[in-house]
Design a protein around this motif. Structure first.
Motif, PDB file in Angstrom:
ATOM      1  N   ALA A 271      66.670  29.868  75.713  1.00 57.19           N
ATOM      2  CA  ALA A 271      67.381  28.870  76.524  1.00 57.19           C
ATOM      3  C   ALA A 271      66.430  28.093  77.428  1.00 57.19           C
ATOM      4  O   ALA A 271      66.708  27.841  78.595  1.00 57.19           O
ATOM      5  N   GLY A 272      65.272  27.707  76.865  1.00 58.04           N
ATOM      6  CA  GLY A 272      64.329  26.867  77.595  1.00 58.04           C
ATOM      7  C   GLY A 272      63.401  27.592  78.540  1.00 58.04           C
ATOM      8  O   GLY A 272      62.605  26.951  79.243  1.00 58.04           O
ATOM      9  N   ALA A 273      63.455  28.915  78.589  1.00 61.17           N
ATOM     10  CA  ALA A 273      62.565  29.672  79.481  1.00 61.17           C
ATOM     11  C   ALA A 273      61.115  29.515  79.046  1.00 61.17           C
ATOM     12  O   ALA A 273      60.812  29.344  77.869  1.00 61.17           O
ATOM     13  N   LYS A 274      60.209  29.622  80.023  1.00 57.42           N
ATOM     14  CA  LYS A 274      58.771  29.611  79.764  1.00 57.42           C
ATOM     15  C   LYS A 274      58.155  30.858  80.381  1.00 57.42           C
ATOM     16  O   LYS A 274      58.404  31.168  81.550  1.00 57.42           O
ATOM     17  N   ALA A 275      57.352  31.559  79.597  1.00 58.17           N
ATOM     18  CA  ALA A 275      56.732  32.790  80.078  1.00 58.17           C
ATOM     19  C   ALA A 275      55.238  32.770  79.788  1.00 58.17           C
ATOM     20  O   ALA A 275      54.824  32.477  78.664  1.00 58.17           O
ATOM     21  N   LYS A 276      54.450  33.069  80.810  1.00 59.45           N
ATOM     22  CA  LYS A 276      53.019  33.280  80.623  1.00 59.45           C
ATOM     23  C   LYS A 276      52.807  34.775  80.480  1.00 59.45           C
ATOM     24  O   LYS A 276      53.103  35.556  81.403  1.00 59.45           O
ATOM     25  N   VAL A 277      52.355  35.211  79.316  1.00 55.63           N
ATOM     26  CA  VAL A 277      52.288  36.624  78.952  1.00 55.63           C
ATOM     27  C   VAL A 277      50.813  37.002  78.818  1.00 55.63           C
ATOM     28  O   VAL A 277      50.161  36.702  77.818  1.00 55.63           O
ATOM     29  N   ASP A 278      50.281  37.652  79.861  1.00 55.71           N
ATOM     30  CA  ASP A 278      48.838  37.894  79.997  1.00 55.71           C
ATOM     31  C   ASP A 278      48.495  39.372  79.913  1.00 55.71           C
ATOM     32  O   ASP A 278      49.031  40.190  80.670  1.00 55.71           O
ATOM     33  N   SER A 279      47.588  39.744  79.051  1.00 55.39           N
ATOM     34  CA  SER A 279      46.896  41.036  79.092  1.00 55.39           C
ATOM     35  C   SER A 279      47.838  42.221  79.283  1.00 55.39           C
ATOM     36  O   SER A 279      47.623  43.100  80.122  1.00 55.39           O
ATOM     37  N   ASN A 280      48.901  42.245  78.498  1.00 52.67           N
ATOM     38  CA  ASN A 280      49.811  43.387  78.458  1.00 52.67           C
ATOM     39  C   ASN A 280      49.436  44.298  77.297  1.00 52.67           C
ATOM     40  O   ASN A 280      48.751  43.886  76.363  1.00 52.67           O
ATOM     41  N   GLN A 296      68.908  29.068  70.732  1.00 54.80           N
ATOM     42  CA  GLN A 296      68.380  28.231  71.802  1.00 54.80           C
ATOM     43  C   GLN A 296      66.994  28.751  72.189  1.00 54.80           C
ATOM     44  O   GLN A 296      66.850  29.809  72.794  1.00 54.80           O
ATOM     45  N   ALA A 297      65.997  27.993  71.837  1.00 60.11           N
ATOM     46  CA  ALA A 297      64.612  28.459  71.885  1.00 60.11           C
ATOM     47  C   ALA A 297      64.100  28.644  73.305  1.00 60.11           C
ATOM     48  O   ALA A 297      64.490  27.940  74.251  1.00 60.11           O
ATOM     49  N   GLY A 298      63.207  29.590  73.436  1.00 60.83           N
ATOM     50  CA  GLY A 298      62.397  29.762  74.622  1.00 60.83           C
ATOM     51  C   GLY A 298      60.930  29.681  74.229  1.00 60.83           C
ATOM     52  O   GLY A 298      60.596  29.577  73.032  1.00 60.83           O
ATOM     53  N   TYR A 299      60.028  29.748  75.218  1.00 57.88           N
ATOM     54  CA  TYR A 299      58.621  29.436  74.964  1.00 57.88           C
ATOM     55  C   TYR A 299      57.729  30.461  75.657  1.00 57.88           C
ATOM     56  O   TYR A 299      58.128  31.152  76.597  1.00 57.88           O
ATOM     57  N   TRP A 300      56.476  30.526  75.188  1.00 58.92           N
ATOM     58  CA  TRP A 300      55.539  31.481  75.749  1.00 58.92           C
ATOM     59  C   TRP A 300      54.100  31.003  75.599  1.00 58.92           C
ATOM     60  O   TRP A 300      53.761  30.261  74.676  1.00 58.92           O
ATOM     61  N   GLN A 301      53.283  31.424  76.543  1.00 52.50           N
ATOM     62  CA  GLN A 301      51.835  31.251  76.475  1.00 52.50           C
ATOM     63  C   GLN A 301      51.235  32.650  76.492  1.00 52.50           C
ATOM     64  O   GLN A 301      51.516  33.444  77.392  1.00 52.50           O
ATOM     65  N   VAL A 302      50.431  32.968  75.490  1.00 56.84           N
ATOM     66  CA  VAL A 302      49.924  34.333  75.354  1.00 56.84           C
ATOM     67  C   VAL A 302      48.402  34.346  75.404  1.00 56.84           C
ATOM     68  O   VAL A 302      47.737  33.423  74.931  1.00 56.84           O
ATOM     69  N   ALA A 303      47.856  35.410  75.981  1.00 60.39           N
ATOM     70  CA  ALA A 303      46.399  35.604  76.010  1.00 60.39           C
ATOM     71  C   ALA A 303      46.093  37.044  76.365  1.00 60.39           C
ATOM     72  O   ALA A 303      46.729  37.632  77.247  1.00 60.39           O
ATOM     73  N   GLY A 304      45.145  37.639  75.662  1.00 61.81           N
ATOM     74  CA  GLY A 304      44.590  38.923  76.043  1.00 61.81           C
ATOM     75  C   GLY A 304      45.466  40.130  75.821  1.00 61.81           C
ATOM     76  O   GLY A 304      45.145  41.227  76.302  1.00 61.81           O
ATOM     77  N   ASN A 305      46.591  39.994  75.122  1.00 63.22           N
ATOM     78  CA  ASN A 305      47.497  41.124  74.914  1.00 63.22           C
ATOM     79  C   ASN A 305      47.009  42.019  73.778  1.00 63.22           C
ATOM     80  O   ASN A 305      46.310  41.575  72.866  1.00 63.22           O
ATOM     81  N   LEU A 340      43.267  40.040  86.792  1.00 63.04           N
ATOM     82  CA  LEU A 340      43.740  40.678  85.573  1.00 63.04           C
ATOM     83  C   LEU A 340      42.895  41.900  85.229  1.00 63.04           C
ATOM     84  O   LEU A 340      41.671  41.832  85.171  1.00 63.04           O
ATOM     85  N   ASP A 341      43.568  43.023  84.978  1.00 61.82           N
ATOM     86  CA  ASP A 341      42.912  44.130  84.306  1.00 61.82           C
ATOM     87  C   ASP A 341      42.846  43.811  82.817  1.00 61.82           C
ATOM     88  O   ASP A 341      43.749  43.167  82.259  1.00 61.82           O
ATOM     89  N   ASP A 342      41.788  44.245  82.172  1.00 66.49           N
ATOM     90  CA  ASP A 342      41.732  44.097  80.725  1.00 66.49           C
ATOM     91  C   ASP A 342      42.859  44.908  80.091  1.00 66.49           C
ATOM     92  O   ASP A 342      43.159  46.018  80.522  1.00 66.49           O
ATOM     93  N   ALA A 343      43.489  44.350  79.066  1.00 66.78           N
ATOM     94  CA  ALA A 343      44.640  45.010  78.451  1.00 66.78           C
ATOM     95  C   ALA A 343      44.309  46.417  77.965  1.00 66.78           C
ATOM     96  O   ALA A 343      45.174  47.297  77.949  1.00 66.78           O
ATOM     97  N   SER A 344      43.074  46.657  77.578  1.00 67.60           N
ATOM     98  CA  SER A 344      42.712  47.970  77.038  1.00 67.60           C
ATOM     99  C   SER A 344      42.866  49.092  78.050  1.00 67.60           C
ATOM    100  O   SER A 344      43.083  50.249  77.679  1.00 67.60           O
ATOM    101  N   CYS A 345      42.754  48.774  79.344  1.00 66.87           N
ATOM    102  CA  CYS A 345      42.876  49.824  80.350  1.00 66.87           C
ATOM    103  C   CYS A 345      44.235  49.818  81.043  1.00 66.87           C
ATOM    104  O   CYS A 345      44.485  50.638  81.938  1.00 66.87           O
TER     105      CYS A 345
END
Length: 520
Positions: A271-280, A296-305, A340-345
């Motif tokens: 429903a139009g949401a935007k999420a920044k999804v970092d290093s999970n 109803q689409a939502g959106y995301w920016q991903v990095a480091g997961n 940010l902690d690195d996702a590995s830890c």
């Protein structure tokens, strides 16, 4: 150093008889602000400080929490409510007053502002009793457990939500909590952490959410897009069917969380949401990111997961998983700084920091948990214009007789092979340790005794383990001093019968050889 704040005892607590009846105890004349400081989106829109600058009271019942709210001069008077013990339907009733609007079946934070609720001592558990925030702002909830809140069956509370927010809520920080259920909707439970109807500037940090059908949502329907600016970081989601969280509209920042055993879906941006999804770190889960159960689409920016043993569904009319090779389909600008902690830890860092009664440890992005600043909202201690409440120099060694010798002793817990009495036996070769990394030990006397200085000695080989502590007059709940590291602490002379050392942060298991007390 703390600035003294004038007490409004009658407005805050009513008569002493009423205080005794409800379980409210005056703790100190200013707020012992939540350890650390707000992070994420809760720092925006003027920030989130809760009850800082106001009174602190101690409550052991839900009625006492409501009484503390209702006893304020007005609905915006800052207050910190320190909670210890189990809060349930049996000890929670509606309280009336001009500065509150409470209910008997939940902890009601309605049409109020500038409030901190923080678990202390042996811990605070809200058992089958949810916390409801409505038309309110500048709220902090820290170091508490909320469990088994039901919307059907018996007893019911808060629509089945552990913590729920709605109707124009602004600036809420929920930190170091444990939110848990014992099943899904069919068992009578709903969401663990829900926001709807124009709720904004919220952070959920260092918390554990587990054993539920629904982790939480932002927006009650596809048309409820008035919510947002929510940060989720360093949380553990475990054994959750879906909604970790469900996002409808708005902007969210989701970083350094550990997700394990998400059974049906995870972060559901729609429903139009935007999420920044970092290093999970996602593991042993299904469909951990995407748009699910809607077209109803939502959106995301991903990095480091990191995706460890994650399975993905095939796309369909109402299923749009982000994987198996998640790519960004939007960009999200974050207005605050964060490390940010690195996702590995992340699994190790979250295991050491997240949840109630974990010592309020945090992360600085180094993959090594840190102890909190015990007085983060105090003015700069290097500022020479700041007055000190202590009439004595706490760095001076104490003089006179160690009043702890021959006194009694008790505490919150003790590790195997240790004893409370070891802290007042005059023998540095013996010690007390709590069952975990935090806990309390007290010395007590049969009649009022004047104390203005203490010295805490750690056992040989354990020096430096104590990172943060508080000294509390057990009879009134007043915090006499806070500090970091063992040694000498001074405070204005007080007559008391029991003095408690609360260790709030430690590196490893602390070992207190002697808890010495002095008149001067």
């Amino acid at each position: 150093m703390r600035r003294p704040v004038a007490l409004r005892l009658q407005a805050a607590l009513g008569t002493l008889a009423l205080a005794a009846a409800t379980g409210v105890v005056l703790a100190m004349p200013e707020a012992a602000a939540a350890a650390g400081g707000a992070t994420g989106y809760a720092t925006q829109n003027g920030g989130t400080t809760g009850g800082a600058g106001g009174q602190t009271v101690r409550a052991t019942t839900g009625t006492a929490i409501h009484q503390a709210l209702c006893g304020r001069a007005d609905s915006a008077t800052p207050i910190t409510i320190e909670v210890e013990g189990t809060i349930n339907h049996g000890n929670t009733s509606k309280v009336s007053g001009d500065s509150c609007s409470t209910a008997a079946d939940k902890i009601e934070l309605k049409q109020i502002s500038n409030v901190t609720i923080v678990g202390v001592g042996s811990g605070a558990v809200f058992d089958q009793l949810g916390i409801h925030i409505r038309e309110s702002s500048n709220i902090i909830i820290q170091n508490v457990t909320v469990r088994n809140v039901k919307k059907s069956g018996s007893p019911t509370s808060n629509g089945g939500d552990a913590i729920g927010m709605e109707s124009g809520v602004r600036n809420v920080w929920v930190d170091h909590t444990t939110l848990e259920a014992s099943g899904g909707e069919s068992a009578g439970f709903d969401g663990l952490f829900d926001m709807k109807d124009n709720t904004q500037y919220v952070t959920l940090s260092y918390s554990v959410l587990r054993n539920s059908g629904r982790g939480g949502l932002i927006g009650s329907s596809e048309s409820d897009r008035s919510n947002g600016y929510v940060t989720f970081h360093h949380n553990k989601y475990e054994n959750i069917d879906s909604r970790t969280p469900l996002l409808r509209g708005g902007t969210s920042h989701i970083y350094n969380n550990h997700y394990a055993s998400l059974n049906e879906s995870g972060i559901n941006s729609r429903a139009g949401a935007k999420a920044k999804v970092d290093s999970n770190y996602f593991e042993d889960s299904k469909d951990v990111l995407g748009t699910f159960y809607t077209d109803q689409a939502g959106y995301w920016q991903v990095a480091g997961n990191i995706f460890d043993n994650v399975t993905w569904s095939e796309p369909g009319d109402d299923t749009n998983p982000a994987g198996p090779d998640p790519r960004s389909n939007t960009t999200v600008s974050i207005p605050y700084s964060y490390a940010l902690d690195d996702a590995s830890c992340v699994p190790a860092v979250v295991a050491a920091t997240a949840g109630a009664n974990k010592g309020l440890k945090v992360s600085d992005g180094s993959c090594a948990p840190q102890n909190p600043d015990p007085t983060p909202t105090d003015p700069d201690p290097t500022d020479p214009t700041e007055p000190s409440p202590d009439p004595t120099d706490p760095t001076d060694p104490p003089s006179g007789t160690n009043l702890s010798l021959g006194a009694g002793a008790d505490g919150s817990s003790k590790a195997s092979g240790t004893s409370y009495g070891n802290v007042r036996d005059g023998d540095p070769a013996t010690h007390w340790s709590p069952a975990g990394t935090t806990g309390s030990v007290s010395v007590k006397w049969p009649s009022p005794t004047t104390v203005s200085k203490v010295r805490v000695r750690e056992a040989a080989g354990s020096e430096g383990a104590i990172r943060s502590y508080r000294l509390v007059d057990h009879g009134t709940g007043r915090v006499l001093a806070t500090g970091s590291g063992a040694g000498v602490a001074g405070f204005p002379a007080v007559s008391l019968t029991k003095l408690t050392l609360e260790i709030t942060g430690a590196s490893g298991t602390p070992k207190v050889a002697e808890f010495e007390t002095y008149a001067g």
